[in-house]
Scaffold this motif. Sequence first.
Motif, PDB file in Angstrom:
ATOM      1  N   ARG A 279       0.741  -1.159   0.014  1.00  0.00           N
ATOM      2  CA  ARG A 279      -0.104   0.105   0.101  1.00  0.00           C
ATOM      3  C   ARG A 279       1.004   1.200   0.014  1.00  0.00           C
ATOM      4  O   ARG A 279       0.653   2.270  -0.802  1.00  0.00           O
ATOM      5  N   LEU A 280       2.044   1.031   0.837  1.00  0.00           N
ATOM      6  CA  LEU A 280       2.845   2.417   0.797  1.00  0.00           C
ATOM      7  C   LEU A 280       3.532   2.460  -0.668  1.00  0.00           C
ATOM      8  O   LEU A 280       3.599   3.586  -0.922  1.00  0.00           O
ATOM      9  N   GLU A 281       4.220   1.557  -1.086  1.00  0.00           N
ATOM     10  CA  GLU A 281       4.563   1.414  -2.503  1.00  0.00           C
ATOM     11  C   GLU A 281       3.739   1.973  -3.492  1.00  0.00           C
ATOM     12  O   GLU A 281       4.057   3.179  -4.126  1.00  0.00           O
ATOM     13  N   HIS A 282       2.466   1.717  -3.302  1.00  0.00           N
ATOM     14  CA  HIS A 282       1.375   2.155  -4.407  1.00  0.00           C
ATOM     15  C   HIS A 282       1.100   3.808  -4.056  1.00  0.00           C
ATOM     16  O   HIS A 282       1.044   4.467  -5.257  1.00  0.00           O
ATOM     17  N   GLU A 283       0.934   4.213  -2.910  1.00  0.00           N
ATOM     18  CA  GLU A 283       0.776   5.534  -2.665  1.00  0.00           C
ATOM     19  C   GLU A 283       2.039   6.303  -2.984  1.00  0.00           C
ATOM     20  O   GLU A 283       1.878   7.467  -3.433  1.00  0.00           O
ATOM     21  N   LEU A 284       3.080   5.740  -2.633  1.00  0.00           N
ATOM     22  CA  LEU A 284       4.303   6.687  -3.019  1.00  0.00           C
ATOM     23  C   LEU A 284       4.479   6.846  -4.577  1.00  0.00           C
ATOM     24  O   LEU A 284       4.846   7.994  -5.231  1.00  0.00           O
ATOM     25  N   GLN A 285       4.032   5.872  -5.387  1.00  0.00           N
ATOM     26  CA  GLN A 285       4.510   5.842  -6.609  1.00  0.00           C
ATOM     27  C   GLN A 285       3.258   6.614  -7.422  1.00  0.00           C
ATOM     28  O   GLN A 285       3.506   7.625  -8.002  1.00  0.00           O
ATOM     29  N   ARG A 286       2.000   6.787  -6.588  1.00  0.00           N
ATOM     30  CA  ARG A 286       1.170   7.639  -7.216  1.00  0.00           C
ATOM     31  C   ARG A 286       1.620   9.151  -6.950  1.00  0.00           C
ATOM     32  O   ARG A 286       1.369  10.153  -7.608  1.00  0.00           O
ATOM     33  N   ILE A 287       2.295   9.244  -5.810  1.00  0.00           N
ATOM     34  CA  ILE A 287       2.426  10.692  -5.330  1.00  0.00           C
ATOM     35  C   ILE A 287       3.399  11.055  -6.203  1.00  0.00           C
ATOM     36  O   ILE A 287       3.795  12.189  -6.857  1.00  0.00           O
ATOM     37  N   VAL A 288       4.530  10.171  -6.480  1.00  0.00           N
ATOM     38  CA  VAL A 288       5.849  10.753  -7.363  1.00  0.00           C
ATOM     39  C   VAL A 288       5.458  10.839  -8.753  1.00  0.00           C
ATOM     40  O   VAL A 288       5.662  11.892  -9.423  1.00  0.00           O
ATOM     41  N   ASP A 289       4.339   9.980  -9.514  1.00  0.00           N
ATOM     42  CA  ASP A 289       4.021  10.150 -10.578  1.00  0.00           C
ATOM     43  C   ASP A 289       2.979  11.286 -10.990  1.00  0.00           C
ATOM     44  O   ASP A 289       2.898  11.886 -11.970  1.00  0.00           O
ATOM     45  N   SER A 290       2.469  11.911  -9.684  1.00  0.00           N
ATOM     46  CA  SER A 290       1.444  13.196  -9.809  1.00  0.00           C
ATOM     47  C   SER A 290       2.464  14.290  -9.914  1.00  0.00           C
ATOM     48  O   SER A 290       2.065  15.470 -10.224  1.00  0.00           O
ATOM     49  N   CYS A 291       3.837  14.309  -9.343  1.00  0.00           N
ATOM     50  CA  CYS A 291       4.634  15.346  -9.361  1.00  0.00           C
ATOM     51  C   CYS A 291       5.364  15.727 -10.942  1.00  0.00           C
ATOM     52  O   CYS A 291       5.865  14.687 -11.546  1.00  0.00           O
ATOM     53  N   ASP A 292       5.330  16.881 -11.410  1.00  0.00           N
ATOM     54  CA  ASP A 292       5.656  17.206 -12.672  1.00  0.00           C
ATOM     55  C   ASP A 292       7.332  17.775 -12.534  1.00  0.00           C
ATOM     56  O   ASP A 292       7.750  18.216 -13.515  1.00  0.00           O
ATOM     57  N   SER A 293       7.842  17.624 -11.468  1.00  0.00           N
ATOM     58  CA  SER A 293       9.338  18.105 -11.462  1.00  0.00           C
ATOM     59  C   SER A 293       9.404  19.687 -11.668  1.00  0.00           C
ATOM     60  O   SER A 293      10.188  20.187 -12.212  1.00  0.00           O
ATOM     61  N   GLY A 294       8.291  20.419 -11.292  1.00  0.00           N
ATOM     62  CA  GLY A 294       8.399  21.914 -11.624  1.00  0.00           C
ATOM     63  C   GLY A 294       9.253  22.464 -10.313  1.00  0.00           C
ATOM     64  O   GLY A 294      10.409  22.078  -9.780  1.00  0.00           O
ATOM     65  N   THR A 295       8.697  23.443  -9.783  1.00  0.00           N
ATOM     66  CA  THR A 295       9.370  24.144  -8.776  1.00  0.00           C
ATOM     67  C   THR A 295       8.743  23.708  -7.173  1.00  0.00           C
ATOM     68  O   THR A 295       7.740  23.131  -7.157  1.00  0.00           O
TER      69      THR A 295
END
Length: 137
Positions: free
Chosen positions: A101-117
Amino acid sequence: MWSIGELSKRVGVKVPTIRYYEETGLIEPPERSSGNQRRYGRQAMERLAFIRHARDLGLGIDAIRSLIELSGHPEKPCEAADSIAREHLIEVRERIARLQRLEHELQRIVDSCDSGTVCDCHVLRALADHSLCESEH
């Protein structure tokens, strides 16, 4: 017979850990040399290897203590040992499920980040606001 340092190297358990196991009664106090040096025999090495392997499998000290006690009664049925192992297996599977569950949530959070500012960083926003998480974890 081996010194505590030799035993430590043979089994791969640190010296302070061996002393701790002695203090807690998981291994018998060793014989002492004329110079008062601890001297361990094959039985201590086998017991220490047993404990190390059980610890490597994630078993707790209390479970190991129970298993050692059971091993001293070879005539008894192994129900209790099976029960300890099955309970631990359930705990391991629960930890694995939580980690997934942690892996899934962290993956979702990372995938949602566009590496902007940083001011727009989804990772930082999600960490600050748990409601942005998809599920309980």
